[in-house]
Scaffold this active site. Structure first.
Site, short mmCIF file in Angstrom:
data_model
loop_
_atom_site.label_atom_id
_atom_site.label_comp_id
_atom_site.label_asym_id
_atom_site.label_seq_id
_atom_site.Cartn_x
_atom_site.Cartn_y
_atom_site.Cartn_z
N LEU A 30 0.83 -1.21 -0.13
CA LEU A 30 -0.04 -0.07 -0.04
C LEU A 30 0.78 1.40 -0.06
O LEU A 30 1.83 1.38 0.63
CB LEU A 30 -0.99 0.01 1.29
CG LEU A 30 -1.78 -1.26 1.38
CD1 LEU A 30 -2.68 -1.17 2.51
CD2 LEU A 30 -2.68 -1.46 -0.01
N GLY A 33 -1.68 6.49 -2.55
CA GLY A 33 -2.72 6.35 -3.48
C GLY A 33 -4.15 5.31 -2.84
O GLY A 33 -4.97 5.83 -2.71
N HIS A 34 -3.45 4.52 -2.30
CA HIS A 34 -4.41 3.58 -1.64
C HIS A 34 -5.08 4.02 -0.53
O HIS A 34 -6.19 4.06 0.05
CB HIS A 34 -3.79 2.00 -1.12
CG HIS A 34 -3.28 1.29 -2.24
ND1 HIS A 34 -1.82 1.28 -2.44
CD2 HIS A 34 -3.80 0.54 -3.27
CE1 HIS A 34 -1.60 0.12 -3.28
NE2 HIS A 34 -2.82 -0.02 -4.16
N GLY A 147 -9.74 3.36 -7.87
CA GLY A 147 -8.93 4.42 -8.36
C GLY A 147 -9.02 4.64 -9.67
O GLY A 147 -9.15 3.84 -10.53
N LYS A 149 -6.49 5.74 -11.34
CA LYS A 149 -5.24 5.58 -11.85
C LYS A 149 -5.31 4.35 -12.88
O LYS A 149 -5.01 4.25 -14.15
CB LYS A 149 -4.21 5.11 -10.82
CG LYS A 149 -2.75 5.35 -11.24
CD LYS A 149 -2.31 3.59 -11.50
CE LYS A 149 -0.85 3.65 -11.83
NZ LYS A 149 -0.24 2.51 -11.74
N ASP A 150 -6.06 3.31 -12.33
CA ASP A 150 -6.40 2.16 -13.33
C ASP A 150 -7.96 2.62 -13.92
O ASP A 150 -8.64 1.69 -13.54
CB ASP A 150 -6.26 0.80 -12.61
CG ASP A 150 -5.10 0.31 -12.02
OD1 ASP A 150 -4.27 0.31 -12.93
OD2 ASP A 150 -4.71 0.43 -11.03
N TYR A 184 1.16 7.32 -8.40
CA TYR A 184 1.62 6.36 -7.15
C TYR A 184 1.32 4.99 -8.15
O TYR A 184 0.21 4.70 -8.70
CB TYR A 184 0.84 6.66 -6.13
CG TYR A 184 1.36 7.45 -5.05
CD1 TYR A 184 2.44 7.08 -4.28
CD2 TYR A 184 0.70 8.64 -5.02
CE1 TYR A 184 2.97 7.94 -3.37
CE2 TYR A 184 1.28 9.40 -4.23
CZ TYR A 184 2.18 9.34 -3.14
OH TYR A 184 2.88 10.12 -2.34
#
Length: 278
Positions: A30, A33-34, A147, A149-150, A184
């Site tokens: 982690l 971001g997490h 998130g 990000k993905d 991240y």
């Protein structure tokens, strides 16, 4: 902190809850971001459950499943410090008791999963959809936090939830970046010092393309410029594309709300990022 490793204990705890539950699924190692997703979950629900499971089904041949960082003790400490009190840490025997070769698979929508990362990682998103479907059935949360990000994964899961009439709200969490702009990622720790200094250029390139994406700009020309910039810096680009944020269809001309997507290797590490045209 309550740590569940089996379904029976998890479900007993779930049945005792009063109020909404948010699930934050992770593969561990982690980072900030997490933790931002955990804080978002705590703001939107009365209870938060973080799952930590490195899902073998979403790794393809030659990918880094065996070497993926597993840092459970450190992860639990970070979650404790972030105020998360409940964690689910299943193992392969619980998730895939008959093994992984002959199980029911949840197939992702083709139009969303065959482009971008799906073009070079066949089976990846089927693995993601399968493990998330299992987690949703085990946990039965009202809210699922994922998130941006993905981003492709987010859109696929949103569509899966709609197509299967799953009773959960998918809540996106904004992409989090390090101080120099690098998104991240659990894989950032594998970058050596020289690569780490170059890595923020991926985000810089995307933000520059987003700024230059005016109504009359040719996407192909912008992409070619960005691609060349990345190659000069030592990246091996996999894709650099402007796509509709909902359908993930490629665009010839910029439009508000569209996103630039990139995947590129830097040394042995594959980095992904995306930036919205505001």
């Amino acid at each position: 902190m309550a740590i569940f490793k089996d379904i029976a204990g998890l479900r007993q705890w779930r049945q005792s809850l009063h109020g909404t539950l948010a699930l934050v699924p992770t593969m561990g190692n982690l980072h900030e971001g997490h933790l931002a997703l955990v804080r978002l979950a705590a703001n939107r629900a009365e209870h938060v459950l973080v799952s930590i499971y490195v899902n073998p089904l979403q790794f393809g041949p030659g990918e880094d499943f065996a070497n993926y960082p597993r840092t459970l003790d450190q992860d639990l400490q970070r979650l404790h410090e972030a105020g998360c009190q409940t964690v689910f840490t299943p193992d392969d025997g619980l998730m895939y008791p008959r093994g992984r070769q002959d199980i029911s698979i949840v197939m992702p929508p083709r139009s969303l999963s065959k482009v971008l990362c799906g073009a070079s990682r066949p089976g990846h998103f089927a693995g993601v959809c399968t493990v998330l479907s299992k987690l949703l059935h085990m946990v039965a949360p009202e809210i699922l936090i994922l998130g941006e990000k993905d981003y492709q994964q987010l859109r696929i899961v949103q569509q899966m939830v709609a197509d299967l009439n799953l009773n959960v709200q998918v809540l996106p969490g904004p992409l989090q970046r390090e101080a120099d702009g690098l998104a991240y990622s659990s894989r950032n720790i594998y970058l050596n010092l020289a690569e780490r200094q170059v890595a923020p250029l991926l985000a810089e390139t995307l933000f520059d393309l987003a700024r230059r994406s005016t109504n009359d700009a040719a996407v192909s020309d912008l992409a070619a410029t960005g691609w060349e910039r990345l190659e000069r810096a030592g990246f091996l680009p996999e894709y650099l594309e402007l796509r509709d944020a909902q359908t993930l269809q490629s665009l010839a001309l910029p439009q508000p709300g569209a996103r630039w997507f990139a995947a590129a290797r830097l040394g042995q590490i594959r980095l992904i990022d995306n930036v919205i045209i505001s």
